[in-house]
Write a protein that holds these residues in place. Structure first.
Motif, PDB file in Angstrom:
ATOM      1  N   ARG A  53     -12.116  -4.509   1.732  1.00 50.66           N
ATOM      2  CA  ARG A  53     -11.789  -5.925   1.868  1.00 50.66           C
ATOM      3  C   ARG A  53     -10.356  -6.234   1.433  1.00 50.66           C
ATOM      4  N   TYR A  54      -9.630  -5.207   1.014  1.00 45.74           N
ATOM      5  CA  TYR A  54      -8.275  -5.471   0.496  1.00 45.74           C
ATOM      6  C   TYR A  54      -7.324  -5.780   1.643  1.00 45.74           C
ATOM      7  N   ARG A  55      -6.633  -6.915   1.526  1.00 48.76           N
ATOM      8  CA  ARG A  55      -5.658  -7.330   2.538  1.00 48.76           C
ATOM      9  C   ARG A  55      -4.346  -7.744   1.882  1.00 48.76           C
ATOM     10  N   GLY A  56      -4.074  -7.190   0.718  1.00 49.04           N
ATOM     11  CA  GLY A  56      -2.910  -7.618  -0.041  1.00 49.04           C
ATOM     12  C   GLY A  56      -1.622  -6.934   0.373  1.00 49.04           C
ATOM     13  N   ARG A  57      -0.627  -7.041  -0.497  1.00 49.56           N
ATOM     14  CA  ARG A  57       0.728  -6.571  -0.201  1.00 49.56           C
ATOM     15  C   ARG A  57       0.862  -5.057  -0.197  1.00 49.56           C
ATOM     16  N   TRP A  58      -0.021  -4.372  -0.867  1.00 55.31           N
ATOM     17  CA  TRP A  58       0.130  -2.921  -1.042  1.00 55.31           C
ATOM     18  C   TRP A  58      -1.062  -2.174  -0.430  1.00 55.31           C
ATOM     19  N   ARG A  59      -1.361  -2.542   0.814  1.00 55.20           N
ATOM     20  CA  ARG A  59      -2.566  -2.018   1.452  1.00 55.20           C
ATOM     21  C   ARG A  59      -2.549  -0.497   1.560  1.00 55.20           C
ATOM     22  N   GLU A  60      -1.400   0.079   1.916  1.00 60.86           N
ATOM     23  CA  GLU A  60      -1.364   1.529   2.125  1.00 60.86           C
ATOM     24  C   GLU A  60      -1.651   2.296   0.842  1.00 60.86           C
ATOM     25  N   VAL A  61      -1.026   1.894  -0.278  1.00 59.47           N
ATOM     26  CA  VAL A  61      -1.227   2.645  -1.516  1.00 59.47           C
ATOM     27  C   VAL A  61      -2.607   2.379  -2.099  1.00 59.47           C
ATOM     28  N   VAL A  62      -3.121   1.165  -1.954  1.00 54.84           N
ATOM     29  CA  VAL A  62      -4.473   0.863  -2.438  1.00 54.84           C
ATOM     30  C   VAL A  62      -5.502   1.666  -1.657  1.00 54.84           C
ATOM     31  N   HIS A  63      -5.335   1.736  -0.351  1.00 60.25           N
ATOM     32  CA  HIS A  63      -6.288   2.498   0.458  1.00 60.25           C
ATOM     33  C   HIS A  63      -6.189   3.992   0.203  1.00 60.25           C
ATOM     34  N   ARG A  64      -4.990   4.491  -0.071  1.00 60.51           N
ATOM     35  CA  ARG A  64      -4.889   5.912  -0.421  1.00 60.51           C
ATOM     36  C   ARG A  64      -5.596   6.187  -1.740  1.00 60.51           C
ATOM     37  N   SER A  65      -5.477   5.253  -2.680  1.00 59.38           N
ATOM     38  CA  SER A  65      -6.195   5.410  -3.940  1.00 59.38           C
ATOM     39  C   SER A  65      -7.699   5.386  -3.711  1.00 59.38           C
ATOM     40  N   ALA A  66      -8.154   4.502  -2.820  1.00 56.57           N
ATOM     41  CA  ALA A  66      -9.583   4.439  -2.519  1.00 56.57           C
ATOM     42  C   ALA A  66     -10.069   5.737  -1.880  1.00 56.57           C
ATOM     43  N   LEU A  67      -9.321   6.262  -0.940  1.00 53.49           N
ATOM     44  CA  LEU A  67      -9.693   7.525  -0.303  1.00 53.49           C
ATOM     45  C   LEU A  67      -9.718   8.665  -1.317  1.00 53.49           C
ATOM     46  N   THR A  68      -8.804   8.631  -2.264  1.00 56.42           N
ATOM     47  CA  THR A  68      -8.777   9.669  -3.302  1.00 56.42           C
ATOM     48  C   THR A  68      -9.998   9.561  -4.197  1.00 56.42           C
ATOM     49  N   LEU A  69     -10.355   8.343  -4.597  1.00 56.31           N
ATOM     50  CA  LEU A  69     -11.542   8.158  -5.427  1.00 56.31           C
ATOM     51  C   LEU A  69     -12.800   8.631  -4.706  1.00 56.31           C
ATOM     52  N   LYS A  70     -12.869   8.381  -3.422  1.00 49.83           N
ATOM     53  CA  LYS A  70     -14.019   8.854  -2.652  1.00 49.83           C
ATOM     54  C   LYS A  70     -14.076  10.379  -2.660  1.00 49.83           C
ATOM     55  N   LEU A  71     -12.916  11.034  -2.556  1.00 51.81           N
ATOM     56  CA  LEU A  71     -12.887  12.499  -2.617  1.00 51.81           C
ATOM     57  C   LEU A  71     -13.353  13.024  -3.964  1.00 51.81           C
ATOM     58  N   LEU A  72     -13.189  12.237  -5.020  1.00 52.31           N
ATOM     59  CA  LEU A  72     -13.583  12.660  -6.363  1.00 52.31           C
ATOM     60  C   LEU A  72     -15.034  12.301  -6.666  1.00 52.31           C
ATOM     61  N   THR A  73     -15.768  11.847  -5.649  1.00 47.89           N
ATOM     62  CA  THR A  73     -17.175  11.478  -5.798  1.00 47.89           C
ATOM     63  C   THR A  73     -18.080  12.651  -5.434  1.00 47.89           C
ATOM     64  N   TYR A  74     -19.053  12.908  -6.296  1.00 51.52           N
ATOM     65  CA  TYR A  74     -20.037  13.960  -6.045  1.00 51.52           C
ATOM     66  C   TYR A  74     -21.245  13.318  -5.367  1.00 51.52           C
ATOM     67  N   ALA A  75     -21.366  13.529  -4.073  1.00 44.61           N
ATOM     68  CA  ALA A  75     -22.338  12.800  -3.257  1.00 44.61           C
ATOM     69  C   ALA A  75     -23.781  12.919  -3.741  1.00 44.61           C
ATOM     70  N   PRO A  76     -24.258  14.090  -4.193  1.00 40.93           N
ATOM     71  CA  PRO A  76     -25.671  14.175  -4.583  1.00 40.93           C
ATOM     72  C   PRO A  76     -26.085  13.233  -5.699  1.00 40.93           C
ATOM     73  N   THR A  77     -25.155  12.847  -6.583  1.00 36.59           N
ATOM     74  CA  THR A  77     -25.531  11.995  -7.711  1.00 36.59           C
ATOM     75  C   THR A  77     -24.748  10.694  -7.791  1.00 36.59           C
ATOM     76  N   GLY A  78     -23.642  10.564  -7.057  1.00 41.64           N
ATOM     77  CA  GLY A  78     -22.806   9.374  -7.157  1.00 41.64           C
ATOM     78  C   GLY A  78     -21.792   9.442  -8.281  1.00 41.64           C
ATOM     79  N   ALA A  79     -21.750  10.552  -9.005  1.00 44.65           N
ATOM     80  CA  ALA A  79     -20.795  10.705 -10.105  1.00 44.65           C
ATOM     81  C   ALA A  79     -19.370  10.764  -9.568  1.00 44.65           C
ATOM     82  N   ILE A  80     -18.412  10.281 -10.366  1.00 41.71           N
ATOM     83  CA  ILE A  80     -16.993  10.355 -10.024  1.00 41.71           C
ATOM     84  C   ILE A  80     -16.293  11.116 -11.134  1.00 41.71           C
ATOM     85  N   VAL A  81     -15.666  12.240 -10.806  1.00 35.47           N
ATOM     86  CA  VAL A  81     -15.020  13.062 -11.824  1.00 35.47           C
ATOM     87  C   VAL A  81     -13.670  12.453 -12.208  1.00 35.47           C
ATOM     88  N   ALA A  82     -13.248  12.740 -13.440  1.00 37.76           N
ATOM     89  CA  ALA A  82     -11.965  12.223 -13.915  1.00 37.76           C
ATOM     90  C   ALA A  82     -10.809  12.847 -13.155  1.00 37.76           C
TER      91      ALA A  82
END
Length: 622
Positions: free
Chosen positions: A231-260
């Motif tokens: 839903r982000y439509r702000g001034r820094w869409r590209e960097v926010v979305h890259r951060s979101a994609l990175t957080l998704k990559l750090l997610t362990y799908a079987p449990t929903g855990a997110i590693v540091a």
């Protein structure tokens, strides 16, 4: 961009190592791989984030193992992500042609989930180009010898308890340990390498060029569909979305855990011993995760993460360290013993390499506030918590009433002995304040008088004993005269007004002592010994907290400039390690979830402040 593919590993100051920032990340929501700008996979643990490494040259260029794949002639390289995806492309520019490697791990197909396929699609897009590949796995952090068995489709690397198959559309050769391939592609031609799990009786199935192309298209579609929920439509869409994609990559799908972070032992200072294993789930990140995910619109991820917290984090009975543990394994396990892997040299010789994390057994009282804040945010913004979950929360709050004033190891997990850290008391205040709010809003049963007494006692204690007249600022711990960037969260969690004179004085003191060109140090280890030798760089999450604190204080020009400066310290893909050195190099584990969570929060709140008072009033965090 690396100047020359063949020379890229000299830029770190020692042959064999790329700068940490010269890497991109791919993954399949179970495990990841770090791919260097020269085309080498330097880090890959499979089948999960915290499994032993198969490729670990990031921690030892000689013993760690790697998957090299690059142009066989001098070439300049560039690396970027396929837009709005986690498909990584590394391009090689040589005198006679241009080639590229498309690196990705297919996601979204339950039938293929256990194979953890890593696909490297090589193309010549202009002219012609020769390529060389060398696949040198070193199982179990380089401790397990392996065999190489030829099969029709390629080879199987097998070690004690694990096996992976390598297939390719070009001829492979091996010496009994490593596999090599040399091939030349003309314009429009391609080659495919695939690494996948191989059972004891399984034969690797070759991945054809056509299948690789189909898998690439499906993977691109998966990531774009996932990101479309933002839903982000702000001034820094590209960097926010890259951060979101990175957080998704750090997610362990079987449990929903997110590693540091997906790495271990990348040093906070080259040659130092501040090298820790971050491949686990920190309770501290809970509120930041829930806030960022719900803000962006990723409700399924927020549900999965909260399910992990409810299932594994809130179910533990009290121990010597309290009812909550600082961190948990991605499957919820609590036993994370720390050991040193002495045969690995460490990144650029920065030993020791550590597996596991002894901080799991520390007392860190702030985690109760972060957990309660996440529950409050989840209940307010998304879905009411259940009665069973509330019963658990009340039990934790009652325990905290009796223990909030104990000394602990604090947010930075120091190993220099417990203190009464201000941040720990601050977050205990948050725990009671949010629990009281939630109980009143929902009409839930609670010992409100006792909780209010504890909340108010903490407030008075911080104001009386946490303030340093000499510093004219809130200090790191009671009775101390040391500054600490963790106090930047005081206005963010609504403990103090962002324009309170005491807070503005603290912000000025932090700016004068801990801030360098928008970069923020956590604290001064010389002034406040933490039990670990050596220094460290600036802490990137603190730098984004600083941006948010400036914005909330109404210092919008400073906040916006500091934010834009921080963006220049990202790597070429928009990724951040834990820290940044004096020379601007990324250091520490990479990429770090907390930094990307703090970036998202700073972007949202800076956008809101820049949009004016009406937007701020309509969009309060808590």
């Amino acid at each position: 961009m690396a100047a020359n593919a063949s020379d890229a590993r000299l830029t770190a100051g020692r042959a064999g190592y790329l700068p940490v920032s010269e890497h991109g990340l791919i993954g399949d929501l179970h495990c990841v791989a770090l791919v260097g700008t020269d085309g080498t996979i330097d880090w890959h643990c499979r089948p999960s984030f915290d499994a032993p490494s198969v490729f670990g040259s990031l921690l030892d260029a000689n013993r760690g193992g790697s998957f090299e794949l690059a142009a066989a002639v001098p070439a300049k390289t560039r690396q970027f992500y396929h837009p709005d995806t986690n498909v990584l492309i590394t391009r090689f520019f040589a005198e006679d042609g241009v080639g590229e490697i498309q690196d990705f791990m297919p996601v979204g197909d339950p039938a293929e989930a256990q194979r953890h396929r890593l696909i490297r699609r090589v193309l010549c897009v202009r002219g012609s180009m020769p390529f060389l590949a060398r696949v040198s796995p070193r199982f179990d952090y380089g401790t397990q010898p392996h065999t190489v068995t030829e099969v029709e489709a390629g080879v199987i690397f097998a070690a004690s308890g694990s096996a992976v198959g390598l297939t390719a559309t070009v001829p492979l050769e091996h010496d009994g340990r490593d596999v090599t391939a040399g091939f030349k592609l003309d314009e429009g031609e391609s080659a495919v390498f695939e690494l996948a799990e191989a059972g004891s009786d399984a034969v690797p199935r070759p991945c054809s060029g056509a299948e690789a192309e189909e898998l690439l298209a499906a993977t691109v579609a998966f990531w774009r569909h996932w990101l479309s929920a933002s839903r982000y439509r702000g001034r820094w869409r590209e960097v926010v979305h890259r951060s979101a994609l990175t957080l998704k990559l750090l997610t362990y799908a079987p449990t929903g855990a997110i590693v540091a972070a997906p790495t271990t032992s990348l040093p906070e200072q080259i040659g130092g011993e501040r090298n820790w294993d971050y491949r686990y789930v920190w309770v501290r990140d809970a509120a930041f995760c829930v806030y960022a995910l719900l803000r962006l619109g990723f409700t399924a991820e927020a549900d999965a993460f909260m399910d992990f917290m409810y299932t594994h984090v809130t179910s533990r009975e009290p121990s010597a360290y309290g009812p909550l543990q600082v961190m948990y394994g991605i499957d919820g396990r609590t036993d994370l013993p720390e050991r040193e892997v002495g045969h690995l040299a460490g990144y650029l010789g920065s030993a020791p390499v550590r597996i596991g994390n002894g901080a799991a057994q520390q007392l860190q009282l702030d985690i109760y506030g972060e957990l309660m804040d996440s529950v409050y945010l989840y209940d307010r913004w998304h879905r009411p918590i259940s009665s069973a979950h509330w019963d658990t929360i009340t039990t934790r709050a009652d325990w905290l009433c009796d223990h909030w004033d104990q000394p602990d190891e604090g947010i930075w997990e120091t190993r220099g002995g417990p203190r009464r850290f201000l941040y720990s008391q601050l977050m205990c205040w948050v725990a009671f304040e949010r629990a009281i709010r939630l109980a009143l809003r929902r009409g839930l049963p609670a010992d409100l008088d006792r909780w209010r007494q504890a909340r108010d006692a903490i407030y008075r204690r911080i104001m009386d004993r946490g303030w340093s007249p000499r510093l004219k600022a809130f200090a790191q711990y009671e009775g101390g005269d040391v500054l600490d960037a963790s106090v930047l969260l005081m206005p963010l969690v609504k403990f103090i007004s962002p324009t309170d004179p005491k807070w503005l004085s603290t912000l000025d003191a932090l700016t004068a002592s801990l801030v360098s060109d928008s970069l923020v140090y956590r604290y001064d280890p010389q002034a406040s010994p933490d039990g670990v030798r050596g220094g460290e760089g600036t802490f990137s999450a603190c730098s984004f907290w600083y941006v948010e604190a400036l914005a909330r204080a109404g210092r919008l020009e400073e906040a916006r400039l500091a934010f834009e400066k921080m963006l220049t310290y990202a790597n070429h893909l928009g990724l951040y390690a834990e820290q940044i050195s004096r020379t601007g190099e990324q250091q520490g584990n990479f990429p770090q979830a907390l930094t990307h969570l703090a970036l998202i929060s700073a972007a949202f709140n800076l956008d809101r402040a820049l949009d004016g008072p009406a937007a701020a009033a309509a969009d309060g965090r808590r």
